[in-house]
Design an enzyme around this catalytic site. Structure first.
Site, short mmCIF file in Angstrom:
data_model
loop_
_atom_site.label_atom_id
_atom_site.label_comp_id
_atom_site.label_asym_id
_atom_site.label_seq_id
_atom_site.Cartn_x
_atom_site.Cartn_y
_atom_site.Cartn_z
N ASP A 1 -72.92 71.48 116.55
CA ASP A 1 -74.13 71.60 116.55
C ASP A 1 -74.76 72.87 116.64
OD1 ASP A 1 -72.33 73.32 118.08
OD2 ASP A 1 -73.95 73.52 119.81
N ASP B 1 -71.44 75.95 112.56
CA ASP B 1 -70.51 74.45 111.83
C ASP B 1 -71.47 74.39 110.66
OD1 ASP B 1 -69.31 74.88 113.99
OD2 ASP B 1 -71.25 73.96 114.91
N ASP C 1 -66.33 71.06 116.43
CA ASP C 1 -66.52 72.30 116.36
C ASP C 1 -66.31 72.32 118.33
OD1 ASP C 1 -67.47 74.96 117.31
OD2 ASP C 1 -69.45 73.61 118.31
#
Lengths: 352, 1195
Positions: B828, B832, B394
Site C-alpha cells: 500500500d 512497496d 507488505d
C-alpha cells in the site's frame, strides 16, 4: 500523492449521517448480471448418458442417409475409355510428341465401346484429363474477366501473360493461358449406322453464360500466335455462346478432372456397341497426361460417386458401435458422477 | 530487466556508503564502519554537531526567494508526468510496443511481403486487418495513458501558497520553482522537497506523516534550524535571504546533506530539515519552507521507476507458438495464404472488457467503508492472476490496518475482555462454527474508540473494585497510565484528548488506562498527571501527580521499559512493562500460581494473534533507590559506551518485580485476512510477508494471519545472535561482515538440509523461514543466493523482517527469476513500489491516502481479502478463458491453414490459394470472431462461490494445466484431422457431375463448400468447448454462421470490377442447386467433430479434470445468482451465541506468546542503517513538548 483523495478513509462505520452523504457520491459499481458475471447459462455436462445418446442418434440418422445415397450412386451407369495411348499410331508409340505436334498426320481415331448396362437418356459425355494442373497458380490467374464480359474492355489484358497480345500488340480476346489451352478433341458417336447426335447446348452453368461472358464479345486474334495451345474459336460467335470455352474456363479444383462435353438424348441398351470417332488433337503427351472419354447417366445426386454413401454408412455404423461400446463400458466400469476420489488433491493428499 | 536490478544493487551499495558495487565483502564492510560509528554518535545523543561533509563535485546551489538568481541554472519545473507517452512519442513508441508482439510483427512482415509481386494475395487483405488491430490497440493504450495524464494533471494543478512579495499567493504545484518560499497548511501535502524553515509551533517543530512513502502512519518529527525559526509570517519570510548548497537530486529517502549559508554563516543541514514530497503536514497550523528539489527530481519521484510494460507469460508463449507455426509453415514453403492468428488482438479485447467490465465492477471487491471499487490499471495481465504461485505481501496497511487496539488483559490471574479476534474467527469458521460478529449486539458497556476495543463490565466504570484482586487492578492501571512516553495533545478532557506516541501500541495502552478510569492528561518534564476515578471510593475523581524520577528506555535488546516514580505520599515504585520472557526472568520468587495462570493467558493471547506485554512493578525503599540513582546518573553522564552502561545499570533495579498482569493488543488485521490467507494457501499459493517491522512483530503477524502456527517448524536467521553481537562489540567492520556472512551461510546450509529431510519424512510439517534484513543482505549475495532460494522454496511461508524497499524488490525478483514462478506483490505504500514493479503482477491497496503503490500497480483493490476474489475468481476464470481462447485461435487457424496446405499438394506446389482472398481475410474478423470473444468473456467452469469453496481448483492454473504443450498438441492433432476431412471430403466428389444436369463443379465451388464446412465446424467446435452456454453463445455462433451465408449470398451475387476476378460469382447458388451440397454440409462437420467428441467423452469419462468433478457434484444445484451468502439468523441471543462460540474455540496451549512494543520506526531504522543520526528518541519528544507547554503557560 493525490491531495484530493484524502478524507474518505476516516468515515467510520455506523455513522449514519456520513453514510447517507457517501451514498450520494458512491463509487459502488452498479449491479448488472453482465458485470457480476451471473448471466443465466445452461451448463451442459458430457455425462455418459449424453455420450451414448449422441452417438446413437447420429448413427440412427446417418445410416439411412448412407443407404439412400449409396443406392442412388449404384443406379448410375458409367463407361470410361482411356484413349490417349490407344489413339497413337503403332509406329509412333515411341515418339508421341512428334505425332501430336505433326499437323500433317491425321488425328482421327475410332473407338468402340460396349454398353454394360441399360442407360437411360440423357447420357452425359465427359472428357477427363489427368495430371493437368488447371489449379496451378499461374494458370488460374491467367485470364481477364472484364475483357470476357465487356466488348469495350478488349484491351484489358492484365494478368494474361504470356498470352496477352499478338506480336504486333493487338489484344487477344479471350486472352490468357486458360483460353489458349482450350481442349480441342472432338467426339462423334454412332450406334450401328444410327448417328447419336451430341447436344452441346446448356453444358455450362447459366450464370457463367449470362454474366461472365459477354453477348457482344467476339474472339479476335485468338490462337494466332506461333504456338497453338488448343482449340480455335469461331470469331463470328459471341463468347456467351461458346459453351466449350465457358466450361473450360471454370477451372477444376484437382489435377484430375472431368468436363462436360455434351449430352446424348438416346436410351442405350445393354451390349450395344457404340462407335466413337474422335479427333485426338489435344496434346497431353508433353506432360504425360491421360485422356478419357466418359459416358455416364446421372441421378438426383449426380454421377457415379458412392463416396458420400459410404462415408455416411461408415460413420453411422461407427457411431452405433460406439454407442454400444460406451454402454458396455458403463456397465463394466461405471463412472460415478462427482466422485470425490477423482479430485487431484484427494488422489495425492501430499501433493503440493 | 536485469539492468534495472543491477542499477538497484548499485544504488543500494552506494547508499550504504560502500562506493563501488561488486567489491563484495570489502565494500559492504566499509559501509559498516561508517554506520556503526555514526549510530554510536547518534545513540550517545551528545551535542556533537555533524561536521559539514566534503561536498560532492557537483553541488546544487539554491538562492532562496530569488527567482532571477536561480533562473540561469534552469532547474526542472515541478510538474510531474507519469505517462508512458506524449503526443510526439506516442506513435513511434506505441507502435514499437505493438510490434514487440510477435504476432503483429509477423503480420507486418506478411503485409510487406504481400505488396511484392510474388504474393498470391492482394495486399489490402493483409493491411486492412493489421491496421484495425493496431488502431484498436493504440486507442486502448492512448486511453490508459490519458487516464494517467489526467491524474498527473490533477496533482500538478493542486494549489499551494507561494510567497510573492509580502503575501501568500495560491499557485498551482506545477508553477513552483526551486528557491520559492512556500507555506503548507495543516493536512496539506508537500508539493516538492522542501527545506524546513519555520513552523507555527514555537520551537520550530512540525509533525509529518509519511504514509505515502513507507506506509507508517505514526507521525514523524522534523525540526527547523534555530536560525530560521522566526520566518513564519509573510512579511518576515520575504526578508529571508540565503543560499542553500546541497547534494544533487538522488533517490535516497533517508539522507540529505547540505549547507545553508545565511548572514555569512554556514549551517549544516540534515534530513531533519527536509520535508519530502508526498508526505503531509499534521498537528501543525502551517509551516514555511524553501523548495529544493522539484518535480521529477524529488526523492520520491527519483524512487519511482519508469512504468514498465508488463506482458503476461501466456502472451509470451503465444508469441512462441506463432513463431513455431511460422517456422513450420516456412519450412513447408507455404508462403502463400497462411492462417491469420489474430489471437493477439482478440485476447487484448477480451482482457480489456474483463478488466473494465468485470474486475472494476465486481461488487464483491467493492469496499463500502472506503467507497473504493477494484481497479484494473493494466489489462495485459488478467490471466496471470490465475497462475500466481507466490504472493509477496507488505504488512503494515496491507495485512493489518495499522490500528493497535487494547483488546484483552489478564490482571492478577483473571482474564478480562470478551472480544474475538480475526484469527479466532477464522479458526472457528474452519471448525464449522458460525460466529455472529454484529457490532451492534455487543453489551452496552462495550467501548470502542481509537486504540481501545474492549468489552468486559467486570472492570469498567470502577467495577474492578469488586473483583477478587482490586489492588492488582489498581497497580495494573497505574502502570498503564504512568509507564510510557506518550504525549497528550488537545483539550484535557476524556473525549477530546489525543495521544501522540512513538508507536500505536503505547497510545493504545494509555487509552486503555483512560477508559479504566486512570486518565493521563498532562505531562511535565518531571511529572505525569493522572485523573483517577473510583480509587478511594466509587465515584470519586481526583487529579494525582506522579513524579517521574527516572526513565529506563526501551530498546530492542532490553525489550522492556521502566519508569521510577514517586507518589504524593512518598512511595517509590518502579513500573515495568515488557516482553513476557524478559519480565518473567526478573520476577521475584513466589506466587507461582499467578505466574502460571498468567503464562497460560499469555499463550492464549498469543495464539489468538494478539500482541502481549507483561506489566510488573516493584516497591523501592528510599535507600535502595538513592544508591541506585547515583550509579544511574554516573552512567548517564559517561561519554563512552553510555548505552551499554545504562543497560547495565537498569539491570540492577529491574529485578524482584511483582507481576500484575498482562495486556493483549490486537494489531488489527484487515478484515478477513486469516481466512483469505488460509484459502490462498489451500489454493497452493505461497505467501511471503516482507516487512520493515522488527522480527517479533513480524512473527506475531505471521501467527495472526495463520501463516505460521504451533505445528510449524520455524527456521530463524537473525542478525541478533550472541556471536554477531560479540563481533559488533569488538567493532571491527570486516570481522562483523565475516561473522554475519558465515553464520548466514551456516544456517542456510543446515536449514536447507533439515528442510529437505523434513520434506521426505512423514507426516509432513509446515516449514517457515524467518529472516531479517541484515542477514538477507548477505543471503542475497550471489554465492549464497542459490541456497537461499532452495531453502525458501521448500518453505511454506517466508517472513522477511527489517527489509528495505530495495530488498523487497530483490527478494521478489529472486523468486521471479530464480524459480521461474509467477509472482504477485501487494502493498500500500511507496516503500512497496519497487516490489510491486518487480513482480509479475503488482497489486496496490487503494482507498487509503497513499497513491504511490496504486500508481505503480497493475491492479488496485481496497482490501487484502479481495485477493480471494481477484485470484480465485477473476484470475482463474481469466486464465481458463484466455487458455481456451488462445488454443481455440490456434486450432481454428491451423485447421484453416492446413486445408490450404493439402490443396497446395494438388496444385503442383504452385502456391495457388484455395479460398477467395476475402474469405481468408474475413475468416478471423467476422466468421469466427465473435463466438470466441463471447467465450472469452462468459465461459465459467464452476461458479464463483464454488471457485472459492474449492480453492484447490486454482492449482490447475499454477500447474498451467490448460496451456501445456500436450493440450496444444491435442488441439493441433484435431486441427490436422479436421483439415484432412474438410479438404478431401469436399474434393473427393469434385470429379463427378453433381445433380441431374450433369454439370461439373469448379475450383471455387469446391473451395466455397469447404469453407462453409470450416466455418460451421469451427463455430460448433467452440460450443463443444464451453462449460456454460448463455444465449450470447447461441446468438454469436448462429450469428457467425448466418453472417457467412449472408456474406456469400451477397458477395457471389454482385460483380465488382475492383480487386477480384469473377471467381466466386454465383458459386453459392450453383452449389445450392445440388443435393450434394446439403448432404456434404451435414456430413463433413459431423465427421470433423466426431474425433473431438470422442476425445472429450473419453477424457471426461476416464481422466476428468478437477473442475469437471466439481461441476458434476453441483450440477443439480440451482443457479447461484448471488455470490454473497447471507449469514444465517441465529436462534441464540447474541450473548449466548458469543459465549457458545468461545467455548467451542480450540483451547490448545500455544508455544507462542505475542510481544508488543514500540518499533523504533521504519524511518529511523533505515536512517541509522545509512549512517545518519537517529533524530529523536520518544523521550526527547516528551520533554520538549512539555517544555513547550510550560512556555505557553508562562506567556
Amino acid at each position: 500523492m493525490n491531495s484530493h483523495a484524502a478524507g474518505t478513509s476516516n468515515g467510520g462505520s455506523g455513522d449514519a449521517a456520513a453514510g447517507g452523504a457517501a451514498r450520494r457520491n458512491t463509487r459502488m459499481p452498479k449491479y448488472s448480471k453482465f458485470t457480476q458475471q451471473e448471466l443465466p447459462a445452461c451448463k451442459p455436462i458430457l455425462t455418459p448418458k449424453w455420450v451414448v445418446s449422441v452417438f446413437f442418434i447420429v448413427g440412427v440418422i446417418f445410416v439411412p442417409i448412407g443407404v439412400v445415397s449409396l443406392l442412388a450412386a449404384r443406379d448410375v451407369v458409367e463407361i470410361i475409355d482411356r484413349y490417349d495411348e490407344a489413339c497413337v499410331p503403332s509406329n509412333m508409340t515411341e515418339n508421341k510428341l512428334a505425332y501430336i505436334q505433326n499437323e500433317t498426320i491425321s488425328k482421327e481415331c475410332i473407338r468402340n465401346l460396349t454398353v454394360t448396362k441399360d442407360m437411360k437418356q440423357p447420357i452425359f459425355v465427359y472428357y477427363e484429363l489427368d495430371n493437368f494442373y488447371q489449379n496451378h497458380r499461374r494458370y488460374v490467374k491467367s485470364r481477364n474477366d472484364a475483357q470476357l464480359r465487356d466488348a469495350s474492355k478488349a484491351n484489358q489484358t492484365s494478368a494474361c501473360e504470356p498470352e496477352k497480345t499478338t506480336a504486333n500488340g493487338q489484344p487477344i480476346v479471350p486472352c490468357g493461358l486458360i483460353a489458349w489451352s482450350l481442349f480441342n478433341d472432338t467426339y462423334n458417336f454412332t450406334r450401328g449406322n444410327e448417328n447419336l447426335t451430341v447436344d452441346k447446348k446448356d453444358i455450362s452453368w447459366k450464370s457463367d453464360r449470362e454474366h461472365k461472358f459477354g453477348k457482344d464479345v467476339y474472339p479476335s486474334n485468338f490462337q494466332n500466335g506461333a504456338l497453338k495451345g488448343g482449340a480455335t474459336l469461331n470469331p463470328k460467335i459471341p463468347l456467351s455462346e461458346q459453351e466449350d470455352l465457358i466450361v473450360w474456363m471454370r477451372t477444376a479444383a484437382l489435377p484430375t478432372f472431368r468436363k462436360l462435353y455434351g449430352r446424348i438424348y438416346f436410351d442405350l441398351k445393354e451390349n450395344d456397341t457404340i462407335t466413337v470417332s474422335l479427333n485426338n488433337n489435344y496434346n497431353t503427351y508433353s506432360f504425360g497426361g491421360k485422356k478419357r472419354l466418359v459416358l455416364s447417366t446421372a441421378t438426383w445426386l449426380g454421377g457415379k460417386n458412392d463416396f458420400l454413401g459410404f462415408a455416411y454408412l461408415i460413420v453411422g455404423g461407427l457411431c452405433i458401435f460406439l454407442a454400444f461400446a460406451f454402454t458396455l463400458l458403463y456397465f463394466i466400469k461405471p463412472r460415478k458422477l462427482g466422485d470425490h476420489n477423482y479430485l487431484s488433491w484427494n488422489r495425492h493428499p501430499a501433493g503440493r | 530487466m536485469s539492468a534495472r536490478i543491477k542499477e538497484m544493487v548499485r544504488v543500494a551499495t552506494a547508499r550504504l556508503g560502500g562506493g563501488q558495487a561488486g567489491g563484495g565483502g570489502a565494500s559492504s564492510s566499509s559501509g559498516f564502519t561508517r554506520r556503526e560509528s555514526t549510530a554510536r554518535l547518534g545513540g550517545g545523543g551528545t551535542s556533537l554537531r555533524r561536521q559539514p561533509q566534503p561536498m560532492a563535485p557537483t553541488v546544487r546551489t539554491v538562492y532562496c526567494n530569488d527567482r532571477e538568481a536561480n533562473a540561469p541554472v534552469g532547474y526542472k519545473g515541478n510538474s510531474v508526468s507519469t505517462t508512458k507517452y506524449n503526443i510526439l512519442t506516442f506513435l513511434p513508441k506505441g507502435l514499437f510496443e505493438q510490434f514487440r508482439r510477435v504476432a503483429n510483427l509477423y503480420f507486418l512482415m506478411i503485409s510487406i511481403l504481400s505488396t511484392t509481386p510474388i504474393s498470391p494475395v492482394h495486399p489490402v487483405t493483409n493491411v486492412v486487418p493489421l491496421s484495425i488491430v493496431l488502431l484498436v490497440s493504440l486507442i486502448k493504450e492512448a486511453f490508459e495513458d490519458w487516464k494517467r495524464f489526467q491524474n498527473d494533471m490533477s496533482i500538478n494543478n493542486a494549489h499551494v501558497d507561494v510567497l510573492q512579495g509580502q503575501c501568500w499567493e495560491s499557485t498551482p504545484w506545477k508553477r513552483l520553482q526551486v528557491g520559492d518560499i512556500v507555506r503548507i497548511k495543516q493536512d496539506g501535502y508537500f508539493p516538492a522537497d522542501l527545506l524546513f524553515l519555520s513552523s507555527t509551533n514555537p520551537d520550530g517543530v512540525c509533525y509529518i506523516e509519511t504514509a505515502n512513502l513507507d506506509g507508517e502512519t505514526n507521525l514523524k518529527i522534523r525540526k527547523a534550524l534555530e536560525k530560521t525559526w522566526d520566518y513564519v509570517l509573510p512579511e518576515k519570510a520575504s526578508e529571508f535571504q540565503g543560499e542553500v548548497q546541497c547534494e544533487q537530486p538522488n533517490n535516497s529517502l533517508y539522507t540529505f546533506t547540505g549547507n545553508l549559508i545565511m548572514d555569512k554563516q554556514t549551517i549544516p543541514l540534515s534530513p531533519n530539515q527536509l520535508l519530502l514530497r508526498g508526505c503531509s503536514l499534521r498537528n501543525t497550523e502551517y509551516i514555511v519552507g524553501i523548495v529544493i528539489f522539484t518535480g521529477h527530481e524529488t526523492k520520491v519521484m527519483m524512487n519511482s521507476m519508469n512504468v514498465p510494460s508488463k506482458r503476461s507469460t501466456l502472451e509470451k508463449k503465444l508469441d512462441k507458438l506463432i513463431l513455431a507455426l511460422f517456422a513450420t509453415l516456412f519450412t513447408m514453403c507455404v508462403i502463400g495464404a497462411i492462417g491469420r492468428a489474430y489471437a493477439s488482438f482478440g485476447c487484448q479485447m477480451i482482457k480489456f472488457i474483463q478488466c473494465t467490465q468485470f474486475i472494476n465492477n465486481d461488487l464483491h471487491m467493492y469496499h463500502a467503508e472506503s467507497n473504493t471499487p477494484a481497479l484494473a490499471r493494466t489489462s495485459n495481465l488478467n490471466e496471470e492472476l490465475g497462475q500466481v504461485e507466490y504472493i509477496f505481501s507488505d504488512k503494515t496497511g496491507t495485512l493489518t490496518r495499522n490500528l493497535m487496539e487494547f483488546f484483552k488483559c489478564s490482571i492478577g490471574g483473571e482474564m478480562y475482555g470478551t472480544g474475538i479476534t480475526e484469527i479466532e474467527k477464522g479458526g472457528a469458521e474452519r471448525a464449522g462454527i458460525k460466529i455472529d460478529d454484529d457490532e451492534g449486539k455487543r453489551s452496552a458497556n462495550a467501548v470502542h474508540e481509537k486504540g481501545f476495543n474492549f468489552d468486559d463490565a467486570r472492570i469498567m466504570r470502577g467495577a474492578w473494585r469488586n473483583e477478587p484482586n482490586p489492588e492488582a487492578c489498581k497497580e495494573f492501571f497505574r502502570c498503564l497510565a504512568i509507564c510510557h512516553t506518550v504525549l497528550p495533545e488537545g483539550e484535557e478532557t476524556l473525549e477530546k484528548i489525543r495521544y501522540q506516541a512513538a508507536s500505536p501500541d503505547e497510545a493504545a495502552l494509555v487509552a486503555a488506562a483512560k477508559n479504566f478510569g486512570f486518565f493521563f492528561y498532562r505531562r511535565t518534564p518531571t511529572t505525569v498527571m493522572v485523573r483517577e476515578s473510583h480509587v478511594e471510593r466509587m465515584g470519586s475523581i481526583q487529579d494525582v501527580p506522579y513524579e517521574i524520577l527516572n526513565v529506563l528506555e526501551f530498546n530492542s535488546t532490553r525489550k522492556r521499559q521502566s519508569v521510577v516514580c514517586r507518589f504524593l505520599n512518598g512511595r517509590l515504585v518502579l513500573y515495568c512493562k515488557g516482553a513476557d520472557n524478559v519480565v518473567y526472568e526478573r520476577l521475584a520468587n513466589g506466587n507461582h500460581d499467578m505466574k502460571k495462570i498468567s503464562r497460560e493467558h499469555l499463550e492464549q493471547f498469543g495464539s489468538a494473534g494478539l500482541r502481549t506485554l507483561c506489566l510488573a512493578y516493584r516497591d523501592l525503599s528510599r535507600e535502595q533507590y538513592e544508591s541506585w540513582n547515583e550509579k544511574f546518573v554516573q552512567a548517564k553522564s559517561s561519554l563512552r559506551d553510555r548505552d551499554k552502561k545504562l543497560d547495565e545499570v537498569a539491570e540492577l533495579i529491574e529485578k524482584d518485580l511483582v507481576l500484575v498482569g498482562c495486556t493483549a493488543i490486537e494489531d488489527k488485521l484487515q478484515e478477513g485476512v486469516p481466512t483469505c490467507i488460509e484459502t490462498l494457501s489451500a489454493a497452493g499459493i505461497k505467501i511471503w510477508v516482507l516487512t520493515g517491522d522488527k522480527m517479533e512483530t513480524a512473527i506475531n503477524i505471521a501467527y495472526a494471519c495463520s501463516l505460521v502456527n504451533n505445528d510449524t517448524k520455524q527456521f530463524i536467521i537473525s542478525s541478533e545472535t550472541d556471536a554477531i553481537r560479540e563481533a559488533e562489540d569488538r567493532g571491527d567492520p570486516v570481522e562483523i561482515a565475516h561473522v554475519i556472512k558465515d553464520s548466514v551461510k551456516q544456517s542456510l546450509k543446515s536449514f536447507h538440509e533439515e528442510a529437505q529431510h523434513s520434506l521426505t519424512s512423514t507426516p509432513e510439517r509446515k516449514l517457515a523461514l524467518i529472516i531479517d534484513g541484515r542477514c538477507l543482505m548477505y543471503a542475497l549475495d550471489p554465492t549464497l543466493r542459490v541456497d537461499l532460494l532452495g531453502l525458501s522454496l521448500s518453505c511454506h511461508s517466508v517472513v522477511c523482517c527489517r527489509v528495505s524497499p530495495l530488498q523487497k524488490a530483490q527478494v521478489t525478483s529472486l523468486v521471479r527469476k530464480g524459480a521461474q514462478k509467477i509472482t504477485l506483490s501487494i502493498g500500500d505504500g511507496a516503500n512497496d513500489v519497487s516490489m510491486i514493479q518487480a513482480a509479475h503482477v503488482g497489486i496496490g491497496i487503494s482507498g487509503q491516502e497513499g497513491m504511490q503503490a496504486v500508481m505503480a500497480s497493475d491492479f488496485a483493490i481496497a482490501q487484502f481479502r479481495f485477493l480471494t476474489d481477484l485470484l480465485l475468481v477473476h484470475g482463474r476464470w481469466s486464465y481458463l478463458r484466455l487458455c481456451k481462447v488462445i488454443t481455440y485461435f490456434f486450432y481454428k487457424n491451423l485447421t484453416f491453414t492446413l486445408t490450404q496446405f493439402w490443396f497446395t499438394f494438388q496444385t503442383g506446389f504452385s502456391g495457388q490459394r484455395f479460398y477467395d482472398d476475402w474469405f481468408q481475410s474475413l475468416y478471423n474478423v467476422i466468421f469466427t470472431a465473435l463466438p470466441v470473444i463471447i467465450v472469452g468473456l462468459f465461459d465459467k467452469d464452476v461458479s464463483a462461490s464454488l471457485s472459492k469453496k474449492y480453492p484447490q481448483l486454482y492449482k490447475e492454473g499454477i500447474r498451467n494445466s490448460f496451456f501445456t504443450w500436450r493440450v496444444i498438441a491435442v488441439w493441433g492433432f484435431f486441427a490436422f484431422y479436421q483439415s484432412i476431412v474438410f479438404f478431401y471430403f469436399t474434393a473427393a466428389a469434385s470429379r463427378h457431375g453433381h445433380g441431374s444436369s450433369g454439370k461439373i463443379l469448379g475450383l471455387w465451388d469446391v473451395s466455397t463448400m469447404a469453407f462453409t464446412c470450416v466455418v460451421v465446424t469451427v463455430n460448433l467446435r467452440l460450443l463443444m468447448a464451453c462449460n456454460s452456454i448463455t444465449r450470447w453463445h447461441y446468438i454469436s455462433v448462429a450469428g457467425s454462421i448466418v453472417a457467412w451465408f449472408m456474406f456469400i449470398f451477397i458477395y457471389s451475387a454482385i460483380m465488382t470490377s475492383f480487386d477480384r476476378q469473377e471467381n466466386v460469382y454465383f458459386v453459392i447458388y450453383v452449389l445450392m442447386s445440388t443435393f450434394f451440397f446439403y448432404l456434404t454440409i451435414l456430413l463433413v462437420p459431423i465427421i470433423a467433430l466426431f474425433g473431438d467428441f470422442l476425445y472429450l467423452s473419453i477424457q471426461r469419462w476416464l481422466f476428468p479434470y478437477d473442475y469437471q468433478i466439481i461441476q458434476e457434484q453441483h450440477k443439480d444445484e440451482p443457479h447461484e445468482y448471488s455470490r454473497v451468502q447471507l449469514p444465517e439468523t441465529s436462534h441464540l441471543s447474541p450473548e449466548e451465541a458469543r459465549s457458545y462460540m468461545i467455548s467451542m474455540l480450540p483451547r490448545e496451549s500455544s508455544k507462542h506468546t505475542g510481544f508488543a512494543f514500540d518499533s523504533p520506526g521504519y524511518e529511523s531504522f533505515f536512517a541509522s542503517q545509512q549512517g545518519v543520526g537517529v533524530p529523536h528518541k520518544p523521550w526527547d519528544v516528551a520533554r520538549r513538548a512539555s517544555m513547550k507547554q510550560q512556555r505557553a503557560g508562562k506567556s
